[in-house]
Design a protein around this motif. Structure first.
Motif, PDB file in Angstrom:
ATOM      1  N   SER A  92       0.807  -1.218   0.000  1.00  7.59           N
ATOM      2  CA  SER A  92       0.000   0.000   0.000  1.00  7.59           C
ATOM      3  C   SER A  92       0.842   1.271   0.000  1.00  7.59           C
ATOM      4  O   SER A  92       1.613   1.529   0.934  1.00  7.59           O
ATOM      5  CB  SER A  92      -0.912  -0.010   1.241  1.00  7.59           C
ATOM      6  OG  SER A  92      -1.427   1.265   1.467  1.00  7.59           O
ATOM      7  N   MET A  97       2.537   6.841   2.619  1.00  7.83           N
ATOM      8  CA  MET A  97       2.203   8.267   2.817  1.00  7.83           C
ATOM      9  C   MET A  97       1.998   8.553   4.308  1.00  7.83           C
ATOM     10  O   MET A  97       2.508   9.534   4.844  1.00  7.83           O
ATOM     11  CB  MET A  97       0.910   8.631   2.065  1.00  7.83           C
ATOM     12  CG  MET A  97       1.039   8.547   0.568  1.00  7.83           C
ATOM     13  SD  MET A  97      -0.569   8.812  -0.239  1.00  7.83           S
ATOM     14  CE  MET A  97      -0.450   7.609  -1.548  1.00  7.83           C
ATOM     15  N   TYR A 122      -8.669  13.233  -2.983  1.00  8.92           N
ATOM     16  CA  TYR A 122      -8.770  11.838  -2.523  1.00  8.92           C
ATOM     17  C   TYR A 122      -9.041  11.813  -1.012  1.00  8.92           C
ATOM     18  O   TYR A 122      -8.227  12.307  -0.226  1.00  8.92           O
ATOM     19  CB  TYR A 122      -7.459  11.130  -2.861  1.00  8.92           C
ATOM     20  CG  TYR A 122      -7.341   9.693  -2.400  1.00  8.92           C
ATOM     21  CD1 TYR A 122      -8.389   8.793  -2.513  1.00  8.92           C
ATOM     22  CD2 TYR A 122      -6.144   9.226  -1.877  1.00  8.92           C
ATOM     23  CE1 TYR A 122      -8.260   7.481  -2.110  1.00  8.92           C
ATOM     24  CE2 TYR A 122      -5.997   7.902  -1.481  1.00  8.92           C
ATOM     25  CZ  TYR A 122      -7.064   7.036  -1.590  1.00  8.92           C
ATOM     26  OH  TYR A 122      -6.925   5.735  -1.186  1.00  8.92           O
ATOM     27  N   HIS A 125      -6.324  10.889   1.690  1.00 11.06           N
ATOM     28  CA  HIS A 125      -5.294  11.891   2.014  1.00 11.06           C
ATOM     29  C   HIS A 125      -5.790  12.748   3.180  1.00 11.06           C
ATOM     30  O   HIS A 125      -5.030  13.070   4.091  1.00 11.06           O
ATOM     31  CB  HIS A 125      -5.043  12.811   0.823  1.00 11.06           C
ATOM     32  CG  HIS A 125      -4.315  12.180  -0.326  1.00 11.06           C
ATOM     33  ND1 HIS A 125      -4.362  12.687  -1.594  1.00 11.06           N
ATOM     34  CD2 HIS A 125      -3.495  11.092  -0.394  1.00 11.06           C
ATOM     35  CE1 HIS A 125      -3.627  11.943  -2.398  1.00 11.06           C
ATOM     36  NE2 HIS A 125      -3.099  10.968  -1.704  1.00 11.06           N
ATOM     37  N   TYR A 205      -2.144   6.893 -10.499  1.00 14.76           N
ATOM     38  CA  TYR A 205      -2.687   6.487 -11.808  1.00 14.76           C
ATOM     39  C   TYR A 205      -1.682   6.710 -12.940  1.00 14.76           C
ATOM     40  O   TYR A 205      -2.062   6.988 -14.087  1.00 14.76           O
ATOM     41  CB  TYR A 205      -4.036   7.209 -12.047  1.00 14.76           C
ATOM     42  CG  TYR A 205      -5.003   6.834 -10.947  1.00 14.76           C
ATOM     43  CD1 TYR A 205      -5.538   5.553 -10.888  1.00 14.76           C
ATOM     44  CD2 TYR A 205      -5.276   7.705  -9.900  1.00 14.76           C
ATOM     45  CE1 TYR A 205      -6.345   5.160  -9.830  1.00 14.76           C
ATOM     46  CE2 TYR A 205      -6.092   7.321  -8.837  1.00 14.76           C
ATOM     47  CZ  TYR A 205      -6.618   6.046  -8.818  1.00 14.76           C
ATOM     48  OH  TYR A 205      -7.406   5.642  -7.774  1.00 14.76           O
ATOM     49  N   SER A 238       1.978   2.754  -6.794  1.00 14.35           N
ATOM     50  CA  SER A 238       1.872   1.340  -6.435  1.00 14.35           C
ATOM     51  C   SER A 238       1.310   0.534  -7.593  1.00 14.35           C
ATOM     52  O   SER A 238       0.819   1.091  -8.580  1.00 14.35           O
ATOM     53  CB  SER A 238       0.972   1.152  -5.210  1.00 14.35           C
ATOM     54  OG  SER A 238      -0.385   1.270  -5.572  1.00 14.35           O
ATOM     55  N   LYS A 241      -3.520  -1.110  -8.667  1.00 17.47           N
ATOM     56  CA  LYS A 241      -4.477  -1.236  -9.774  1.00 17.47           C
ATOM     57  C   LYS A 241      -3.768  -1.665 -11.050  1.00 17.47           C
ATOM     58  O   LYS A 241      -4.198  -1.342 -12.156  1.00 17.47           O
ATOM     59  CB  LYS A 241      -5.244   0.066  -9.936  1.00 17.47           C
ATOM     60  CG  LYS A 241      -6.271   0.184  -8.830  1.00 17.47           C
ATOM     61  CD  LYS A 241      -6.664   1.583  -8.550  1.00 17.47           C
ATOM     62  CE  LYS A 241      -7.544   1.602  -7.301  1.00 17.47           C
ATOM     63  NZ  LYS A 241      -7.559   2.909  -6.698  1.00 17.47           N
TER      64      LYS A 241
HETATM   65  C1  LIG Z   1      -4.980   8.900  -5.341  1.00 19.92           C
HETATM   66  C2  LIG Z   1      -4.843   7.577  -4.681  1.00 19.92           C
HETATM   67  N1  LIG Z   1      -3.757   7.307  -3.952  1.00 19.92           N
HETATM   68  C3  LIG Z   1      -3.590   6.119  -3.336  1.00 19.92           C
HETATM   69  C4  LIG Z   1      -4.555   5.134  -3.427  1.00 19.92           C
HETATM   70  C5  LIG Z   1      -4.349   3.855  -2.690  1.00 19.92           C
HETATM   71  O1  LIG Z   1      -3.152   3.297  -3.088  1.00 19.92           O
HETATM   72  P1  LIG Z   1      -2.569   1.980  -2.449  1.00 19.92           P
HETATM   73  O2  LIG Z   1      -3.462   0.864  -2.808  1.00 19.92           O
HETATM   74  O3  LIG Z   1      -1.211   1.872  -3.053  1.00 19.92           O
HETATM   75  O4  LIG Z   1      -2.487   2.200  -0.956  1.00 19.92           O
HETATM   76  C6  LIG Z   1      -5.705   5.371  -4.184  1.00 19.92           C
HETATM   77  C7  LIG Z   1      -6.760   4.353  -4.268  1.00 19.92           C
HETATM   78  O5  LIG Z   1      -7.875   4.600  -4.611  1.00 19.92           O
HETATM   79  C8  LIG Z   1      -5.850   6.616  -4.826  1.00 19.92           C
HETATM   80  O6  LIG Z   1      -6.934   6.916  -5.553  1.00 19.92           O
END
Ligand SMILES: Cc1ncc(COP(=O)(O)O)c(C=O)c1O
Length: 408
Positions: A92, A97, A122, A125, A205, A238, A241
């Motif tokens: 993750s 973060m 988001y 955050h 993304y 990451s 997705k």
């Molecule tokens: C902008 C953003 N950052 C991070 C994440 C989550 O990332 P991770 O699965 O690497 O923790 C998401 C998931 O929706 C996202 O939209």
């Protein structure tokens, strides 16, 4: 032209029929569909008993917080950085973060600390900020990124502002990609904002194009190195997705000295991340070309879902002055603005008719959308049939709520 009262009655009857149908549909979170996860099933068993790295170390053993060299190379390609600037984490990037903010809290001290939050943004955050009692300040988001004039003015006036959240490519939820000028200005913002200011560059993304020739994002770390501000940049990303949302690998990139400091911070709580999974990802994705080919397969699954949502919006809402929305070239969301003051009503009407949407206000700090108009649609998880039904309900709710407000 249809009489608005007759149309209202027609829509109310349609809405009632949806309520009676007892639907259970969900457009809330940006999760990959099972079909997308299936694209990466070869991760399982890919190591076939070979656990040794090129340098002879064994990934099954302890150690190596910054990650295996092969995965740092992959991360460098993914993040547009150099391998020595990259740490490879667990599944993750959000966790990285959180950890990075926690690491900075001891450096920032206990004074009031504030972050700039381009909105809509988001929600997770914002949750991190709330957790650490960091005050959030909204900054409007334009087509080419956040309002940089406002960002500069705010950081020059208030030394308590220590960071900004950025989703620079196919932003969540608005789908914008920051222009080269915005990237360059953001790279240099620490010159105005001062030492220890951090640009959280969440490139979640980075490779998620919905079109064959996706947007190109300038490299902020390269620009910051030229400007002498590389310490202020914390890039994140990451494979959540790309491969398995719950079992991918994450990346963090910053200057070499800041990476060392973060490694020391983490070493009080762990000996190393899951290196077996890092090696599996390297064997499976190989390099940026491998990632590109893999993402083209995702696109084949995801694109028709975005097209369906956009076609429904266009067919039922275009020209009615009841909603505006974006047609993203990548990412996971469509961001829709209703008439002011109606998002909460529309979301609760949709819930009554069996369609769950992201809660109103979720895309704003403290869950407060000042105009109560932003709705985030996440088309990836449901199948096409379910998505179609959910969108039929949604467009009905938008039109009915708008007419109800208009005709009181
Ligand atoms: C902008 C953003 N950052 C991070 C994440 C989550 O990332 P991770 O699965 O690497 O923790 C998401 C998931 O929706 C996202 O939209």
């Amino acid at each position: 032209m249809t009489d608005p009262h007759a149309r209202q009655a027609e829509l109310q009857a349609l809405f009632d029929s949806y309520v009676d149908a007892g639907l259970k549909l969900d457009l809330t979170r940006g999760k990959p569909a099972a079909e997308q996860l299936d694209l990466s099933n070869d991760l399982d068993g890919i190591l076939e008993g070979f656990y040794l790295l090129q340098d002879g170390s064994d990934v099954r053993n302890y150690g190596g917080i910054v990650g295996i060299p092969e995965a740092r190379q992959l991360g460098a390609e993914f993040m547009d950085a150099r391998p020595e600037q990259v740490m490879v984490g667990g599944n993750s990037s959000l966790n990285l973060m959180y950890q990075y903010v926690e690491h900075m809290m001891s450096i920032w001290g206990t004074n009031p600390i504030k972050f700039l939050c381009p909105v809509p943004g988001y929600d997770r955050h914002f949750t991190i900020c709330e957790h650490f009692n960091i005050e959030m300040i909204n900054v409007p988001m334009f087509d080419d990124g956040p309002d940089m004039a406002m960002v500069k003015e705010l950081v020059s006036q208030d030394a308590a502002i220590k960071g900004i959240w950025c989703v620079p490519k196919y932003s969540n939820p608005t789908g914008n990609t920051y222009s080269k000028e915005t990237v360059e200005q953001m790279a240099e913002i620490a010159k105005v904002a001062g030492e220890n200011f951090k640009v959280f560059w969440d490139n979640a993304y980075a490779v998620h194009d919905l079109v064959e020739k996706g947007d190109v994002l300038a490299s902020i770390l390269a620009a910051a190195e030229t400007a002498g501000t590389a310490d202020s940049i914390v890039m994140l990303g990451s494979t959540s997705k790309v491969t398995f949302a719950g079992a991918g690998i994450s990346f963090l990139a910053t200057s070499i000295s800041r990476l060392k400091a973060f490694e020391e911070f983490l070493s009080d709580q762990m000996i190393g991340f899951d290196k077996v999974n890092q090696l599996r990802h390297v064997r499976f994705l190989k390099d940026s070309e491998g990632i590109k080919a893999h993402m083209a397969r995702h696109r084949e699954i995801v694109k028709p879902k975005f097209d369906l949502v956009l076609t429904k919006l266009e067919k039922h809402l275009a020209g009615k002055n009841m909603a505006t929305w974006n047609s993203p070239r990548g990412g996971y969301f469509i961001s829709l603005d209703t008439r002011p003051g109606l998002a909460t009503t529309i979301i609760s009407m949709a819930a009554e008719a069996g369609v769950k949407l992201t809660p109103a206000g979720a895309t704003f700090p403290y869950g407060r959308d000042p105009d109560d108009m932003n709705i985030r649609l996440a088309p990836t998880f449901p199948g096409l049939g379910e998505l179609e039904s959910a969108m039929d309900v949604f467009v009905t709710c938008v039109e009915l709520a708008s007419l109800n407000a208009e005709l009181v």
